[in-house]
Design a protein around this motif. Structure first.
Motif, PDB file in Angstrom:
ATOM      1  N   VAL A 214       0.862  -1.178   0.000  1.00 57.24           N
ATOM      2  CA  VAL A 214       0.000   0.000   0.000  1.00 57.24           C
ATOM      3  C   VAL A 214       0.897   1.226   0.000  1.00 57.24           C
ATOM      4  O   VAL A 214       1.786   1.359   0.851  1.00 57.24           O
ATOM      5  CB  VAL A 214      -0.921   0.045   1.234  1.00 57.24           C
ATOM      6  N   TYR A 215       0.681   2.115  -0.952  1.00 56.72           N
ATOM      7  CA  TYR A 215       1.396   3.390  -1.009  1.00 56.72           C
ATOM      8  C   TYR A 215       0.470   4.471  -0.463  1.00 56.72           C
ATOM      9  O   TYR A 215      -0.549   4.794  -1.072  1.00 56.72           O
ATOM     10  CB  TYR A 215       1.808   3.715  -2.446  1.00 56.72           C
ATOM     11  N   ASP A 216       0.830   5.040   0.688  1.00 53.87           N
ATOM     12  CA  ASP A 216      -0.092   5.913   1.419  1.00 53.87           C
ATOM     13  C   ASP A 216       0.533   7.285   1.667  1.00 53.87           C
ATOM     14  O   ASP A 216       1.480   7.417   2.438  1.00 53.87           O
ATOM     15  CB  ASP A 216      -0.460   5.266   2.755  1.00 53.87           C
ATOM     16  N   SER A 217      -0.029   8.297   1.011  1.00 48.55           N
ATOM     17  CA  SER A 217       0.408   9.680   1.245  1.00 48.55           C
ATOM     18  C   SER A 217      -0.636  10.462   2.040  1.00 48.55           C
ATOM     19  O   SER A 217      -0.475  11.671   2.235  1.00 48.55           O
ATOM     20  CB  SER A 217       0.651  10.381  -0.089  1.00 48.55           C
ATOM     21  N   ILE A 218      -1.685   9.797   2.507  1.00 45.85           N
ATOM     22  CA  ILE A 218      -2.767  10.482   3.210  1.00 45.85           C
ATOM     23  C   ILE A 218      -2.467  10.619   4.704  1.00 45.85           C
ATOM     24  O   ILE A 218      -2.656  11.662   5.308  1.00 45.85           O
ATOM     25  CB  ILE A 218      -4.104   9.750   3.000  1.00 45.85           C
ATOM     26  N   GLY A 219      -2.015   9.538   5.337  1.00 44.75           N
ATOM     27  CA  GLY A 219      -1.648   9.639   6.755  1.00 44.75           C
ATOM     28  C   GLY A 219      -2.682   9.038   7.681  1.00 44.75           C
ATOM     29  O   GLY A 219      -3.178   7.934   7.468  1.00 44.75           O
ATOM     30  N   LYS A 220      -3.050   9.790   8.712  1.00 41.69           N
ATOM     31  CA  LYS A 220      -3.837   9.232   9.816  1.00 41.69           C
ATOM     32  C   LYS A 220      -5.211   8.714   9.381  1.00 41.69           C
ATOM     33  O   LYS A 220      -5.699   7.731   9.932  1.00 41.69           O
ATOM     34  CB  LYS A 220      -3.998  10.256  10.936  1.00 41.69           C
ATOM     35  N   ASP A 221      -5.851   9.336   8.397  1.00 43.67           N
ATOM     36  CA  ASP A 221      -7.204   8.929   8.008  1.00 43.67           C
ATOM     37  C   ASP A 221      -7.254   7.561   7.335  1.00 43.67           C
ATOM     38  O   ASP A 221      -8.306   6.907   7.336  1.00 43.67           O
ATOM     39  CB  ASP A 221      -7.826   9.973   7.072  1.00 43.67           C
ATOM     40  N   THR A 222      -6.172   7.134   6.744  1.00 44.18           N
ATOM     41  CA  THR A 222      -6.167   5.876   5.998  1.00 44.18           C
ATOM     42  C   THR A 222      -5.261   4.812   6.616  1.00 44.18           C
ATOM     43  O   THR A 222      -5.174   3.697   6.104  1.00 44.18           O
ATOM     44  CB  THR A 222      -5.711   6.121   4.544  1.00 44.18           C
ATOM     45  N   LEU A 227      -3.517  -0.897   6.633  1.00 45.45           N
ATOM     46  CA  LEU A 227      -2.940  -2.123   7.198  1.00 45.45           C
ATOM     47  C   LEU A 227      -3.862  -3.310   6.959  1.00 45.45           C
ATOM     48  O   LEU A 227      -3.407  -4.429   6.678  1.00 45.45           O
ATOM     49  CB  LEU A 227      -2.691  -1.949   8.698  1.00 45.45           C
ATOM     50  N   ASP A 228      -5.167  -3.062   7.050  1.00 43.88           N
ATOM     51  CA  ASP A 228      -6.141  -4.146   6.867  1.00 43.88           C
ATOM     52  C   ASP A 228      -6.288  -4.563   5.403  1.00 43.88           C
ATOM     53  O   ASP A 228      -6.948  -5.559   5.112  1.00 43.88           O
ATOM     54  CB  ASP A 228      -7.501  -3.730   7.432  1.00 43.88           C
ATOM     55  N   CYS A 229      -5.692  -3.807   4.491  1.00 43.31           N
ATOM     56  CA  CYS A 229      -5.709  -4.180   3.075  1.00 43.31           C
ATOM     57  C   CYS A 229      -4.553  -5.105   2.700  1.00 43.31           C
ATOM     58  O   CYS A 229      -4.559  -5.701   1.619  1.00 43.31           O
ATOM     59  CB  CYS A 229      -5.607  -2.928   2.194  1.00 43.31           C
ATOM     60  N   LEU A 230      -3.561  -5.214   3.560  1.00 35.48           N
ATOM     61  CA  LEU A 230      -2.339  -5.920   3.205  1.00 35.48           C
ATOM     62  C   LEU A 230      -2.451  -7.427   3.397  1.00 35.48           C
ATOM     63  O   LEU A 230      -3.064  -7.907   4.358  1.00 35.48           O
ATOM     64  CB  LEU A 230      -1.167  -5.389   4.032  1.00 35.48           C
ATOM     65  N   SER A 231      -1.823  -8.153   2.503  1.00 40.38           N
ATOM     66  CA  SER A 231      -1.679  -9.594   2.664  1.00 40.38           C
ATOM     67  C   SER A 231      -0.520  -9.858   3.625  1.00 40.38           C
ATOM     68  O   SER A 231       0.292  -8.968   3.895  1.00 40.38           O
ATOM     69  CB  SER A 231      -1.398 -10.246   1.307  1.00 40.38           C
ATOM     70  N   PRO A 232      -0.421 -11.066   4.185  1.00 42.86           N
ATOM     71  CA  PRO A 232       0.710 -11.387   5.053  1.00 42.86           C
ATOM     72  C   PRO A 232       2.044 -11.091   4.364  1.00 42.86           C
ATOM     73  O   PRO A 232       2.201 -11.329   3.163  1.00 42.86           O
ATOM     74  CB  PRO A 232       0.531 -12.886   5.316  1.00 42.86           C
TER      75      PRO A 232
END
Length: 331
Positions: A214-222, A227-232
């Motif tokens: 997951v590439y996240d530039s949003i921060g606290k809101d996402t 984390l819940d989108c990630l596979s092991p």
């Protein structure tokens, strides 16, 4: 020493702290060049410096990226000559200026076929997309990945680049209009997060498997949703704080979700060595020249009107990249 005009801030705060002033500009020293800016990039990191989230000495300049023409070179400069077309995404703020002295080590030659405006729109954001997709997590053909803010400057470039690498791209956006834009730039599954739960949609799209990165530039809101989108063994890549800084990171949250990886990368670490910067820039400009990555310049502002540009950027009113134009700033 001569005079030029630039944006300066005396204190951190709202966009109005930025002032259009006359400043001195010295001759370039050892290993430095002077660049007359033709186009200047607008990036969210500029907001971080303006607000004080990223500290810097004050009073000072602001802005990280520009493209223009070399007007003078200092002793020891071997890579550039007067008249060369160049671009840079430097480590020290100050690009909001008509002309500026910068270290030779931070500058790259602008190849034919890449305009000044395109360079100002893609150098920082494009180098960011390059290290995210090709170095932080090496995206492979067949991967399904999640990119937040898919209609933003980095997001659109990353969607195009990831598609060129053979990945399936899921992206989050704030509006239907931005969803259409993201889709037209390589995002296979745009998710309007104001209407849909992006975590549930990612699980549906991946048949419950999740994504490897997951590439996240949003921060606290996402953050937690990401984390819940990630596979092991997946990787959470935090490279921005548009909605605010992340909460304190609890290591066990990564363990219980499947031994996840966390990284908070910065371009300047990846491009610290000259050979790495050259390789990254060559890769980026090749993608632009071949049409695999196309700059999306949504808005153009006079450099002197940068306060409005910052208001639009923070209000999420911009789409794609925005550029600041010194030549229409009344200088």
């Amino acid at each position: 020493m001569s005079r030029t005009q630039a944006i300066r801030i005396r204190a951190t705060g709202c966009p109005e702290v930025m002032e259009w002033v006359d400043v001195d500009i010295e001759r370039p020293g050892l290993g430095e060049i002077r660049v007359r800016h033709v186009a200047v990039g607008l990036n969210f990191i500029d907001v971080y410096f303006r607000t004080g989230l990223y500290p810097m000495p004050l009073p000072g300049g602001i802005g990280m990226e520009a493209a223009g023409v070399v007007t003078a070179v200092g002793d020891g400069v071997t890579r550039f000559s007067c008249g060369d077309r160049v671009a840079y995404a430097g480590t020290k703020p100050g690009a909001y200026a008509l002309e500026r002295v910068v270290p030779e080590a931070e500058v790259v030659l602008l190849p034919d076929g890449v305009s000044f405006e395109d360079a100002a729109a893609v150098t920082l954001q494009g180098l960011t997309a390059q290290y995210l997709l090709c170095r932080t997590y090496r995206v492979q053909a067949g991967d399904t990945i999640l990119i937040h803010a898919a209609a933003g400057g980095v997001g659109l470039l990353a969607c195009q680049w990831a598609r060129a690498l053979g990945a399936t791209v899921i992206g989050t956006v704030s509006t239907g209009e931005k969803a259409e834009l993201a889709k037209s730039n390589g995002c296979d599954f745009p998710i309007v997060y104001s209407r849909e739960n992006f975590t549930q949609r990612v699980r549906e799209i991946t048949d419950g498997k999740g994504v490897p990165v997951v590439y996240d530039s949003i921060g606290k809101d996402t953050y937690i949703g990401s984390l819940d989108c990630l596979s092991p063994l997946g990787m959470f890549v935090s490279f921005g704080n548009a909605s605010g800084p992340l909460p304190p990171v609890e290591a066990f949250e990564f363990t219980r979700r499947g031994s996840l990886f966390f990284t908070r990368p910065q371009l300047f670490h990846y491009a610290a060595k000259r050979e790495d910067l050259d390789d990254m820039a060559k890769d980026l400009f090749n993608m632009v020249q071949t049409g695999k990555v196309k700059p999306n310049i949504g808005r153009r502002y006079a450099l002197a009107d940068v306060a409005q540009a910052h208001r639009d950027l923070e209000g999420r009113k911009t789409i794609g990249s925005s550029v600041l134009l010194p030549e229409v700033s009344g200088a």
